[in-house]
Each structure stands twice: as structure tokens, then as C-alpha cells.
Design a protein around this motif. Structure first.
Motif, PDB file in Angstrom:
ATOM      1  N   LEU A 141       0.830  -1.210   0.000  1.00  7.45           N
ATOM      2  CA  LEU A 141       0.000   0.000   0.000  1.00  7.45           C
ATOM      3  C   LEU A 141       0.866   1.264   0.000  1.00  7.45           C
ATOM      4  CD1 LEU A 141      -2.805  -0.969   2.567  1.00  7.45           C
ATOM      5  CD2 LEU A 141      -2.897  -1.066   0.061  1.00  7.45           C
ATOM      6  N   LEU A 142       1.956   1.237   0.785  1.00 10.35           N
ATOM      7  CA  LEU A 142       2.814   2.419   0.861  1.00 10.35           C
ATOM      8  C   LEU A 142       3.821   2.477  -0.280  1.00 10.35           C
ATOM      9  CD1 LEU A 142       3.545   2.441   4.710  1.00 10.35           C
ATOM     10  CD2 LEU A 142       1.850   3.797   3.444  1.00 10.35           C
ATOM     11  N   ALA A 143       4.166   1.307  -0.856  1.00 15.29           N
ATOM     12  CA  ALA A 143       5.155   1.300  -1.934  1.00 15.29           C
ATOM     13  C   ALA A 143       4.661   2.057  -3.154  1.00 15.29           C
ATOM     14  CB  ALA A 143       5.500  -0.135  -2.309  1.00 15.29           C
ATOM     15  N   LEU A 144       3.367   2.134  -3.326  1.00 14.53           N
ATOM     16  CA  LEU A 144       2.825   2.889  -4.460  1.00 14.53           C
ATOM     17  C   LEU A 144       3.253   4.355  -4.414  1.00 14.53           C
ATOM     18  CD1 LEU A 144       0.914   3.044  -6.925  1.00 14.53           C
ATOM     19  CD2 LEU A 144      -0.940   3.527  -5.302  1.00 14.53           C
ATOM     20  N   PHE A 145       3.355   4.907  -3.206  1.00 13.48           N
ATOM     21  CA  PHE A 145       3.715   6.314  -3.073  1.00 13.48           C
ATOM     22  C   PHE A 145       5.224   6.532  -3.116  1.00 13.48           C
ATOM     23  CE2 PHE A 145      -0.333   5.667  -0.947  1.00 13.48           C
ATOM     24  CZ  PHE A 145      -1.115   6.664  -1.504  1.00 13.48           C
ATOM     25  N   GLY A 146       5.974   5.478  -3.227  1.00 13.55           N
ATOM     26  CA  GLY A 146       7.416   5.628  -3.384  1.00 13.55           C
ATOM     27  C   GLY A 146       7.836   5.870  -4.811  1.00 13.55           C
ATOM     28  N   ARG A 153       2.612   8.037  -7.451  1.00 17.56           N
ATOM     29  CA  ARG A 153       2.142   8.858  -6.340  1.00 17.56           C
ATOM     30  C   ARG A 153       1.319  10.042  -6.834  1.00 17.56           C
ATOM     31  NH1 ARG A 153       6.811  11.461  -2.987  1.00 17.56           N
ATOM     32  NH2 ARG A 153       7.057  12.444  -5.046  1.00 17.56           N
ATOM     33  N   ASP A 154       1.778  10.707  -7.868  1.00 21.19           N
ATOM     34  CA  ASP A 154       1.024  11.835  -8.412  1.00 21.19           C
ATOM     35  C   ASP A 154      -0.334  11.382  -8.948  1.00 21.19           C
ATOM     36  OD1 ASP A 154       3.150  13.433  -7.762  1.00 21.19           O
ATOM     37  OD2 ASP A 154       4.045  13.356  -9.780  1.00 21.19           O
ATOM     38  N   ASP A 155      -0.379  10.229  -9.602  1.00 23.71           N
ATOM     39  CA  ASP A 155      -1.658   9.744 -10.134  1.00 23.71           C
ATOM     40  C   ASP A 155      -2.622   9.398  -9.004  1.00 23.71           C
ATOM     41  OD1 ASP A 155      -0.584  10.040 -12.641  1.00 23.71           O
ATOM     42  OD2 ASP A 155      -0.041   7.906 -12.858  1.00 23.71           O
ATOM     43  N   ALA A 156      -2.115   8.799  -7.931  1.00 23.46           N
ATOM     44  CA  ALA A 156      -2.988   8.429  -6.817  1.00 23.46           C
ATOM     45  C   ALA A 156      -3.490   9.650  -6.067  1.00 23.46           C
ATOM     46  CB  ALA A 156      -2.245   7.506  -5.868  1.00 23.46           C
ATOM     47  N   ILE A 157      -2.659  10.674  -5.934  1.00 18.89           N
ATOM     48  CA  ILE A 157      -3.081  11.872  -5.205  1.00 18.89           C
ATOM     49  C   ILE A 157      -4.097  12.674  -6.021  1.00 18.89           C
ATOM     50  CG2 ILE A 157      -2.278  14.092  -4.300  1.00 18.89           C
ATOM     51  CD1 ILE A 157       0.315  12.724  -3.491  1.00 18.89           C
ATOM     52  N   ALA A 197      -6.112  11.551  -8.360  1.00 20.55           N
ATOM     53  CA  ALA A 197      -7.301  10.789  -8.745  1.00 20.55           C
ATOM     54  C   ALA A 197      -8.379  10.935  -7.685  1.00 20.55           C
ATOM     55  CB  ALA A 197      -6.930   9.315  -8.924  1.00 20.55           C
ATOM     56  N   PRO A 198      -9.673  10.766  -8.054  1.00 18.19           N
ATOM     57  CA  PRO A 198     -10.752  10.813  -7.061  1.00 18.19           C
ATOM     58  C   PRO A 198     -10.580   9.695  -6.031  1.00 18.19           C
ATOM     59  CG  PRO A 198     -11.635  10.981  -9.283  1.00 18.19           C
ATOM     60  CD  PRO A 198     -10.181  10.626  -9.427  1.00 18.19           C
ATOM     61  N   VAL A 199     -11.206   9.886  -4.900  1.00 20.11           N
ATOM     62  CA  VAL A 199     -11.066   8.914  -3.809  1.00 20.11           C
ATOM     63  C   VAL A 199     -11.628   7.568  -4.223  1.00 20.11           C
ATOM     64  CG1 VAL A 199     -11.694   8.417  -1.425  1.00 20.11           C
ATOM     65  CG2 VAL A 199     -11.174  10.769  -2.105  1.00 20.11           C
ATOM     66  N   GLY A 200     -12.722   7.544  -4.921  1.00 17.06           N
ATOM     67  CA  GLY A 200     -13.337   6.276  -5.356  1.00 17.06           C
ATOM     68  C   GLY A 200     -12.453   5.509  -6.306  1.00 17.06           C
ATOM     69  N   THR A 201     -11.588   6.216  -7.000  1.00 14.81           N
ATOM     70  CA  THR A 201     -10.665   5.557  -7.926  1.00 14.81           C
ATOM     71  C   THR A 201      -9.335   5.241  -7.261  1.00 14.81           C
ATOM     72  OG1 THR A 201     -11.696   6.772  -9.758  1.00 14.81           O
ATOM     73  CG2 THR A 201      -9.565   5.735 -10.170  1.00 14.81           C
ATOM     74  N   ALA A 202      -8.873   6.105  -6.354  1.00 13.99           N
ATOM     75  CA  ALA A 202      -7.561   5.934  -5.736  1.00 13.99           C
ATOM     76  C   ALA A 202      -7.536   4.751  -4.763  1.00 13.99           C
ATOM     77  CB  ALA A 202      -7.157   7.222  -5.028  1.00 13.99           C
TER      78      ALA A 202
END
Length: 306
Positions: free
Chosen positions: A168-173, A178-182, A184-189
């Protein structure tokens, strides 16, 4: 002269001595000895023992040569014959027609066969199962004794949970992820982050299974569940320092890259120690069994750049 003719020259004993000591019988016609004493050897018609070539008669010893010298031929003096032949030792009817010889089976001098063999886990665990807190701290502070003590216990619970949280945290590394997850809407992220965590769990299982298979091919004897579970924990714990700095500084930061190389070397040392303890392998083979997993970690997680 008359006394000599009536037999005095043949036997000079007095009548009293003759009664006390009986007259010796001619050779070949001796009286049988009393019961329990050694019998006289058989003799032939001319006073010599029969010649049988040093072999017992059929049916009395199976045709094997008797011990000692049993007598010579008719032309040999009688003092060459053995007056006390040694009887044949063992069963006199062994190996004769209609008889079988019994054989004894010796017991295994090395035990009952419950020895440690390659490909099998030891009968007794190396120690009691560690609590998950002791397990996680032991991998960092005392890896050798921890791997040896947990070589016989599956660690699915800590391995799955820790690897999932790490995913879960490796995605933000990764900077782009990380930019795409931040953004993106909450329902998609949220589904995106969960899928990433599940993907890391599946990847850890596959890489751990590869490491275990290579260890067995190189002569290891460990069980697959502890090997896969411990490899997942090593992968997640050793990359935690790099991941913490990557969350704030990004994966391309020089400090993050240096930490990435250092933690990767630490992972190589822990993988080698774990495989060596779990599979009873020397460290070169243990490192070779971990090579594919280490290369995969370099190409996927190395510094967040590939």
C-alpha cells in the motif's frame, strides 16, 4: 622250564595283580569305554582307522571337511591318526537334503532409521514459535538465531499483513504513481492502492517460491512455507527505510537512492542467512538460491527509477 611253558614268560603278574589290573584287550577289539568318556576312534579291519579323505560322511555335516586330522590310509602308521577328532560345530543337519539352515538378521547398528535426511524437515523444531513482535524485531536485531528458530514454522499471518501494508505504501514511493494516486478521485484511488497491495503480496509469494525451489535444487532440505513467508518479510522490512524517505523526498532523490542500495545489500545478507539456516546450505549456495529474487527486487523497487 615247566613254569615258563605254562605261561610265566607271557605274564609275570601274580594272581592278585591280575585281578586288580585286567588284561589289555588286543587292538581292534577293545571294550567300549564307560558312558560319558571320549569314545575310541573307529578302526578298520586291519586295526587302522578308515580313510575318508578328511570329509565327514554324507548326512553328518553336509560334506564339509572335519576339523583336525581324522586319519590316514591303510599304509600309514596308526599313530598318525587323531584319536580325538573334534566334532563339527553347529547344526549337524544344516545344508543337508531336506534341511534348511536358519539365518539371523542383525539389527541396524545405526538406530531405528529415524535419522535426518535431505529433503525432510527435522523431527524436532529448533525452538518454540516466536510471537510476531519478536519475529519482526528478531529479523533486524538477531537474524541468524531467529531464522534458525523459525525454520520449521509457517509465518503466513505476519508475512501477508506486513507485505500488504508495504505494498500500500510502496505505491507512493514511485513519483509518477504517487502523483496519479493523489490527483485521482477517492473512489478511484482506493481500489488502485488496494490492488497495488495485493499485487505486492502475490509477487512476494511467487518470488519466495522461486527462492525455495532453487534452494531445493541446490541440495536444500527446508520446508517451503517458512521459506516463502520469511522471504516476504525480508523483502518488506529491508525496503522500509528507503520507502519512508521516498514518501516525502521522491524516488529519484540521491539520499533515497543511496538508501536503496544499502537496504538492497542488507536484503541480500538476510536472504543468504535465511536460506542457509532454513535449508542447511553453505552461504554461496544460499546466495545463489536468492539471486533471482534479489535481481527482481533491483529491477522493480531499485530506487524507484525502473
Amino acid at each position: 622250564m615247566a613254569g615258563f611253558r605254562i605261561g610265566r614268560g607271557r605274564d609275570n603278574r601274580t594272581p592278585q595283580q591280575a585281578q586288580q589290573q585286567p588284561r589289555q584287550q588286543p587292538y581292534g577289539n577293545q571294550a567300549p569305554p564307560p558312558y560319558g568318556q571320549q569314545p575310541w576312534p573307529p578302526t578298520g579291519g586291519n586295526g587302522a582307522p578308515p580313510h575318508n579323505g578328511g570329509y565327514n560322511a554324507p548326512g553328518h555335516g553336509g560334506g564339509y571337511p572335519a576339523s583336525g586330522y581324522n586319519g590316514g590310509g591303510a599304509d600309514e602308521p596308526e599313530y598318525f591318526a587323531d584319536p580325538y577328532p573334534q566334532p563339527h560345530q553347529g547344526d549337524p543337519y544344516a545344508n543337508s537334503p531336506g534341511h534348511t539352515q536358519a539365518f539371523s538378521i542383525n539389527e541396524d547398528p545405526y538406530g531405528d532409521g529415524n535419522t535426518y535426511r535431505a529433503g525432510q524437515a527435522p523431527a524436532q523444531p529448533a525452538g518454540p514459535r516466536l510471537h510476531w513482535k519478536q519475529l519482526l524485531t528478531g529479523i533486524v536485531t538477531r537474524p541468524g538465531p531467529t531464522f534458525w528458530q523459525m525454520r520449521d514454522y509457517p509465518v503466513w499471518g505476519p508475512a501477508l499483513v506486513v507485505t500488504f501494508l508495504y505494498g500500500l505504501l510502496a505505491l507512493f514511493g514511485f513519483d509518477q504513481a504517487r502523483d496519479d494516486a493523489i490527483n485521482a478521485p477517492v473512489g478511484t484511488a482506493i481500489p488502485y492502492v488496494i490492488i497495488t497491495g495485493v499485487g505486492f503480496v502475490i509477487g512476494g509469494l511467487v518470488l519466495g517460491a522461486v527462492t525455495h525451489t532453487l534452494a531445493r535444487q541446490l541440495g536444500g532440505d527446508g520446508a517451503w512455507q517458512p521459506t516463502v513467508g520469511l522471504s516476504m518479510l525480508i523483502m518488506s522490512i529491508t525496503d522500509a527505510p528507503r520507502l519512508i524517505f521516498a514518501l516525502f523526498l521522491g524516488g529519484e532523490n540521491s539520499l533515497v537512492q543511496i538508501l536503496g542500495w544499502i537496504t538492497w545489500l542488507a536484503a541480500a545478507a538476510l536472504f543468504t542467512s535465511m536460506v542457509s539456516k532454513s535449508h542447511d546450505l553453505p552461504w554461496p549456495k544460499a546466495l545463489g538460491a536468492s539471486a533471482i529474487q534479489l535481481l527482481a527486487l533491483v529491477s522493480i523497487l531499485k530506487l524507484g527509477t525502473i
